[in-house]
Design an enzyme around this catalytic site. Sequence first.
Site, PDB file in Angstrom:
ATOM      1  N   GLY A 136      38.960  73.078  15.413  1.00 10.04           N
ATOM      2  CA  GLY A 136      37.823  71.990  15.509  1.00 10.04           C
ATOM      3  C   GLY A 136      38.740  70.741  15.169  1.00 10.04           C
ATOM      4  N   GLU A 373      34.430  64.573  16.850  1.00  5.37           N
ATOM      5  CA  GLU A 373      35.772  63.609  16.959  1.00  5.37           C
ATOM      6  C   GLU A 373      36.539  63.643  15.387  1.00  5.37           C
ATOM      7  OE1 GLU A 373      37.128  62.430  19.373  1.00  5.37           O
ATOM      8  OE2 GLU A 373      35.394  62.417  20.885  1.00  5.37           O
ATOM      9  N   GLY A 374      36.220  64.615  14.540  1.00 11.39           N
ATOM     10  CA  GLY A 374      36.600  64.780  13.438  1.00 11.39           C
ATOM     11  C   GLY A 374      35.423  64.408  12.189  1.00 11.39           C
TER      12      GLY A 374
END
Length: 388
Positions: A136, A373-374
């Site tokens: 991820g 996105e983190g």
Amino acid sequence: MTYTPWPLSDEQAAVIDLCRTFAREQIRPAARAVDEADTESPVGLFAQAAKLGITDFMIPEEYGGGGFTDVFTQCLVQEQLCFGDPGIGNFVCSNGFFADPILALGTEEQKEAWLRPLTGDAPVFTALATTEPGSGSDSASIITRADRAEGGYVLNGQKAWISNAGLADFYVVFAKTDPVQRSRGVSAFLLEKGTAGMEFGAPMKKMGQRAIVCREIFFSDAFVPEANRLGGEGQGFYGLMRTFDISRVVLGAAALGTARAAYEYARDYARERTQFGKPIIDHQAVAFRLADMSARIDAAWLQVLNAARMIDAGEAVSRERVTASAAMAKLGASETAMFCTWAAVQTLGGWGYSREHPVEQWMRDAKLEEIEEGTSDIMRLLISRNLP
């Protein structure tokens, strides 16, 4: 209505007003039905937005787009659209995320071939495929392989949580051309839907932002011509990180559109709802909660716009400073959105927990911004590694 501490050009003001109207008149009225549909993307709304020039406003003019390539304007637009609905707002502008790595790594021929179809009244849908079941936030650990073959590469592996997968016509796929290396072994490839050996899983059921349907992608000896590689071998991670710096700031603006929607809804409700003989906004507990919402939104909005200006400054600002500011913007904005949507539910009390009002949906939608996105944990890690 949001504000900006910087003056706007007539063109910027016009596109922002257009998006404000579209969010109010088209997106917000459709939001509940889209959420209830669960795994159906609102392609009709996308088509309406395309005819107004909203879906390609961020694409350079030389490829047929609106030419608003600066991140500052993209943030102003995204905030307005996501005020209408976070999932739909992000869906309508999803082609911008696909375009970023092509602009960063692509040849002139690739830009013309893969960006121009994103423009006009009937643009194609696109997707960016990075995440894997076991990878991820650590994008360098992907294990999807791209092995050399005659005339190109053969892809094998699996992607997960890919927005617009199955719906999209065009894909940017990140894979390892050197499995021994981490980030330096990642390369980027352009694929079309219908590529042999490329298949999609069932729609994934999500907590929120259901306008963007996610699926898994499976690659089994999927051939990609060498001409479809973006940049050189091993340059994919660079393109991905540049994309993340931009997308994190734009997603910060999206989160603040959600936060503002929740704040304004709670404020208006508090002015009308009476308890103990007066509007609940006159009770200090409620008034102070609204004050916290407003203060956090303003602070996070300035962070987002400042980060956008840093990216737009180009080489005048170091890459390390840009990465840290982008992470700060996303961290501050996403956690502000989560707080404000929680506070809106709390202000409405039992009605906030009901689907009679949109705040419960916005609370579900806002959670994604702390993850995609983190995660917030990764944002703090990036900030700590790039301290000024």
